[in-house]
Design a protein around this motif. Structure first.
Motif, PDB file in Angstrom:
ATOM      1  N   ALA A   1      18.229  23.104  -0.902  1.00 49.54           N
ATOM      2  CA  ALA A   1      19.168  24.230  -0.945  1.00 49.54           C
ATOM      3  C   ALA A   1      20.042  24.267   0.310  1.00 49.54           C
ATOM      4  O   ALA A   1      21.262  24.410   0.228  1.00 49.54           O
ATOM      5  N   ALA A   2      19.421  24.105   1.469  1.00 46.02           N
ATOM      6  CA  ALA A   2      20.176  24.222   2.719  1.00 46.02           C
ATOM      7  C   ALA A   2      20.995  22.980   3.023  1.00 46.02           C
ATOM      8  O   ALA A   2      22.081  23.063   3.599  1.00 46.02           O
ATOM      9  N   ASN A   3      20.481  21.821   2.602  1.00 56.38           N
ATOM     10  CA  ASN A   3      21.090  20.576   3.062  1.00 56.38           C
ATOM     11  C   ASN A   3      21.896  19.825   2.009  1.00 56.38           C
ATOM     12  O   ASN A   3      22.687  18.953   2.350  1.00 56.38           O
TER      13      ASN A   3
ATOM     14  N   SER B   1      24.180  22.987  -0.430  1.00 60.17           N
ATOM     15  CA  SER B   1      25.257  23.563   0.389  1.00 60.17           C
ATOM     16  C   SER B   1      26.547  22.755   0.289  1.00 60.17           C
ATOM     17  O   SER B   1      27.587  23.164   0.798  1.00 60.17           O
ATOM     18  N   ARG B   2      26.485  21.615  -0.381  1.00 59.08           N
ATOM     19  CA  ARG B   2      27.727  20.868  -0.637  1.00 59.08           C
ATOM     20  C   ARG B   2      28.578  21.558  -1.713  1.00 59.08           C
ATOM     21  O   ARG B   2      29.753  21.224  -1.893  1.00 59.08           O
TER      22      ARG B   2
ATOM     23  N   HIS C   1      31.974  23.021  -0.934  1.00 54.66           N
ATOM     24  CA  HIS C   1      32.947  21.961  -0.623  1.00 54.66           C
ATOM     25  C   HIS C   1      33.506  21.332  -1.901  1.00 54.66           C
ATOM     26  O   HIS C   1      34.723  21.180  -2.065  1.00 54.66           O
TER      27      HIS C   1
ATOM     28  N   GLN D   1      35.841  23.692  -3.634  1.00 50.54           N
ATOM     29  CA  GLN D   1      37.165  23.757  -3.009  1.00 50.54           C
ATOM     30  C   GLN D   1      37.999  22.521  -3.361  1.00 50.54           C
ATOM     31  O   GLN D   1      39.173  22.624  -3.714  1.00 50.54           O
TER      32      GLN D   1
ATOM     33  N   SER E   1      36.789  20.573   4.163  1.00 47.57           N
ATOM     34  CA  SER E   1      35.968  21.572   3.459  1.00 47.57           C
ATOM     35  C   SER E   1      34.484  21.210   3.467  1.00 47.57           C
ATOM     36  O   SER E   1      33.647  22.000   3.042  1.00 47.57           O
TER      37      SER E   1
ATOM     38  N   HIS F   1      29.401  23.010   4.848  1.00 55.03           N
ATOM     39  CA  HIS F   1      28.152  22.376   4.409  1.00 55.03           C
ATOM     40  C   HIS F   1      27.389  21.783   5.587  1.00 55.03           C
ATOM     41  O   HIS F   1      26.191  22.007   5.751  1.00 55.03           O
TER      42      HIS F   1
ATOM     43  N   GLN G   1      25.866  24.468   7.722  1.00 57.07           N
ATOM     44  CA  GLN G   1      24.659  25.051   7.144  1.00 57.07           C
ATOM     45  C   GLN G   1      23.465  24.108   7.328  1.00 57.07           C
ATOM     46  O   GLN G   1      22.374  24.530   7.716  1.00 57.07           O
TER      47      GLN G   1
END
Lengths: 584, 584
Positions: A556-558, A561-562, A565, A568, B561, B565, B568
């Protein structure tokens, strides 16, 4: 490097993530149970570890040899294939009436992971053969099924897919191979095909080529393509082997990887015309070929998973063995530490592991949906599962193969200088992995398929039902006191929803370029979120080990979290892209 | 595939991004001007395109041969090196008193890009030789300079760096090679070294090995390492060549890529002891070696840039040539379109191009800081530039090499099936690129260096002054009516600031594992933002083509962007990482 079947992880994914029990409960698979599944995986694991894995490096070194029309596979492969066929593995999910074991696609996917991980080059041969079985099962006449299926299912024969021509790659509709009606029910096939995997080899008695060709009066483009069965040796109506057909392998490619898999240039009809029989209807070849391609797309996604698992195992073994330095802050330690104790190496291993588990969940969930689409108890269940499978297949193919490359590359990095030395084996995975994002429809083609066809299926119902499942999962995570996981998944789902709406709006507005420009990041977003979803499902299993929750949180964090990005990038449109800027 | 020096882009980056004029204005470089820079690049470009580029594929195919202690380089390389040396390129930035041209490191970096792009394997030889010059210039005695520098500068001799031993890779302090004082001022060197690039070859008359070794009474770890000059042929005090030294190449590695560069196993002192002379002071070897390594780290970052440019040129040429399909919505077109017209291919090419331009800017800015650190007009300017160079060097090395792999991989993908066929050449770049994140300190080591050493330099002043520059640039973008670029850069700068504070807080709190776990994503964040910065600087140049603004905007939406990520991931700590989760 040795390879061990990751049985615990596979069984967890099969039962807890892909809901194997749901398949058992349909009653459609005789004898299927958790126990028989474990037993089958154990046996397959032995074959993979003991027979295929040891041939992986030697097969890479020796490669295939082209000798005057024949292809000599690397030492040991022929015998390994005989063991594979003898064990009934070629027909694991094939219909029982033709000698198959009628097990679910889900189980076949799990077993296929083992072949891909132990020997990716070899694993292509069964993939193609199984695709041939799928196409003939779905579109063949009773006679065709009777003549071809038993030998394909037994592994006595293998199969191939002949689409690509030098001028017709992603644009299949541009193919020029000709098929002329002979009046006796057969067709005369003439033309050249390239990139034909296992188009010629020495492991089977016969090779059943499925060949896309064009009739003289066919309409242009994909609507004028027909599919033909063109066996290397003709088959008499009593099933006995007949004459050699007019098809030749005229060369093999020198490739970056998968050296044990011959990539053939095939010439049909140099002696006047190869004999083919129509599979399906005239000009209906694309539909028939898609049956095979969808099967193969899942299989190639499975290759991404398999090669990642292999690279991970190798890197982990190295990180436990190799001692180097002392982690900062670990001054009490005497002597150098195994590099797994270094946080940066742990990060790399966690990334590999989290991605592998995410891929595995996704591949299996996709496979289970294919099964339910066939054997679900209700029409509604079958219909929903078919939509789900159609939606996920391009994601599984593309995302898992992209991640396969990423994981294999991390595997090289963990080895340091030794990773760049071929002897170690890590570099082979990096080379082998690189084909998977290309074949069976490049990942760009998968992304375009996802955006232009799959998102709009049934008025967008496929995606909506998937999103509902994601939100439901996020809700459960919140209830189970896993707020970080819950929030990350909910956010990913929202990204997916938002971007999908944006893409469909652009398509509706006729701004096709904007949607196409966003296709690849959208697919990456989809795969990343789907990976988070399957890991979260694992974390929700009552009594699951704390490490599994740790893994989901790391993802989830690593990795999840993409998502922002990708979102966007996917909605940035085509305005920031120009041939002029490329040529600056 | 042909290669053309991207002169316009290089000159733009040199003058508009890396402020070449600032160097000219110092007056420290005699004859330096925009015009002479362009003339030098043009000449170097010819050598790269006409001599080195054509040897890239043949060098990959032929590789190096080991023959009883000797290494035979692939056909043509020896002659190419002679042309290189004859043109004075080996000494472009070397001191004039030893025959060098005393040009800035900035210009050397630009020229080095050409060597790396045209023939990455070959380019290692000059990198190592230049590092040897740097180390002897900085730490050598007058006698050593007189004896060794002229021939290294002229390219008659080459140099090597001998750090790694089987048990001592990233942990240099674990090395065991022994140096014993002989009493005549020389030392007897005994030990084995691995991964020695161009440790033996047939292109030069002599090879000057710089060897790290340990004196019998040396303290443990890196504090007990000394650096020695150990030439292949001993040099008499009159400068003439003496006897063969007791150093042998005992084998070369079979590698994933850079086949034309021999990676040697070296054995020192098998015949009783190789003769070495001390460079710098006893037990001061690491400091001397760092002079060489910092130079080499910038050069390896430049290799990432070079291989990316080469992969980009090849993919672009293919995308313009190769026709396949019609883009959706382009129904007016008759016949298949060049694939560059497909948005998904355009996205890939834009990504490659944007990354290449970002890397180029970063490499050149880093090089210019090194120059100003030496020749800046004021002590303050020199001091600030040194901090900047120290801060950027690990970022340039790691981020540019990671992006080199990413760009080379996209290059393969654009070629489709042809990308996987070795003949095309795209696959070679993918193979060659993979070494750069590993050698000269793995990218993980760079990240740890950045977080644990560079962030805290001068109380954090280096980062603060860099952040101020980013914010200033964002401000200018806003004033120039480029609000999207401005916001993206400001956000990236804020991420960088926030994460750096978090990391330093963790270090201050003794939570070293959290900081180390975040090191790699922090470096990726830094590189990504730095890339956005240099592209934004390009977009601010008055009268720059609109395409350059488009490129910066593409980067902002599609690459910058990634910053959130990375932020985080960098601040997710070590709590989500465990050996148990890896072993699940």
């Amino acid at each position: 490097m040795p390879y061990q079947a990751p049985l615990d992880s596979m069984l967890f994914a099969l039962t807890e993530v892909a809901a194997l029990d749901d398949l058992v409960e349909t009653g459609a698979f005789e004898g299927l149970s958790r126990e028989i599944t474990a037993a089958i995986l154990t046996e397959a694991g032995k074959l993979a570890s003991n027979v295929f894995a040891p041939l992986n490096r030697s097969g890479d070194l020796e490669g295939c040899r082209y000798e005057g029309g024949a292809v000599v596979t690397p030492p040991g492969l022929k015998e390994a294939f005989a063991q594979f066929a003898g064990g009934g593995w070629a027909g694991l999910s094939a219909p029982a009436e033709f000698g198959g074991q009628a097990m679910p696609v889900l189980l076949d996917a799990a077993v296929s992971e083992l072949w891909a991980a132990s020997n990716m080059a070899f694993s292509l041969c069964p993939i193609l053969a199984r695709g041939t079985v799928a196409a003939i099962s779905a579109h063949g006449t009773d006679e065709q099924k009777r003549l071809f299926l038993p030998h394909l299912v037994s592994g006595r024969w293998t199969g191939t897919m002949n689409l690509t021509e030098p001028q017709a790659g992603s644009d299949v509709g541009a193919l020029q191979t000709q098929a002329v009606r002979r009046g006796d029910g057969t067709y005369s096939i003439t033309g050249s095909k390239i990139f034909i995997t296992f188009g010629e080899h020495d492991m089977a008695e016969n090779i059943v080529h499925l060949v896309l060709a064009r009739l003289p009066d066919a309409p242009a483009g994909t609507k004028g393509i027909s599919l033909f069965i063109v066996p290397k040796f003709l088959i008499n109506s009593d099933g006995s082997m007949g004459a050699r057909n007019d098809v030749q392998c005229v060369g093999i490619e020198h490739k970056l990887g998968i050296h044990a898999s011959p990539t053939c240039v095939m010439r049909y009809g140099e002696g006047g015309g190869a004999t083919g029989v129509l599979l399906g209807r005239e000009n209906g070849g694309m539909a028939a070929m898609f049956t095979m391609m969808n099967d193969a797309r899942l299989s190639v996604g499975t290759q991404g998973l398999g090669i990642a698992e292999r690279a991970f195992q190798q890197a982990l073994a190295f990180a436990v063995e190799r001692r180097q330095g002392r982690p900062l802050g670990a001054s009490m330690r005497t002597g150098p530490a195994p590099i797994i104790e270094h946080m940066d190496v742990q990060r790399m291993l966690m990334t590999m592991k989290a991605l592998v588990e995410a891929m595995r969940g996704l591949v299996y969930v996709n496979a289970a949906a294919i099964d339910i689409a066939h054997v679900g108890r209700t029409e509604e269940a079958r219909r929903a599962a078919l939509l789900r499978a159609d939606l996920l297949t391009p994601v599984t193919k593309a995302w898992c193969t992209d991640m396969g490359v990423e994981v294999a590359s991390i595997g090289v990095q963990i080895h340091g200088g030794m990773g760049f030395v071929e002897e170690t084996g890590a570099a082979q995975h990096y080379r082998d992995a690189r084909i998977a994002p290309i074949y069976e429809g490049t990942n760009g083609i998968q992304a375009i398929d996802l955006v232009t066809r799959k998102l709009g299926m049934d008025g967008g119902a496929a995606l909506q039902s998937y999103l509902a499942e994601l939100h439901d999962c996020a809700e459960q995570l919140a209830q189970r006191n896993l707020p970080v996981l819950s929030a990350a998944l909910a956010r990913g789902a929202k990204d997916l929803d938002d971007v999908a709406r944006w893409l469909r709006d652009r398509l509706d507005a006729g701004a096709v370029d904007d949607a196409l420009a966003g296709a690849t990041p959208f697919l990456s977003l989809f795969g990343t979120v789907a990976g988070g979803h399957v890991l979260a499902r694992g974390a929700l299993v009552p009594g699951c080990p704390a490490d599994r929750i740790t893994l989901a949180q790391f993802y989830a964090a690593n990795i999840l979290s993409r998502a922002d990005h990708y979102a966007q990038a996917a909605t940035s449109g085509s305005g920031d892209m120009s041939v002029g800027a490329i040529g600056l």
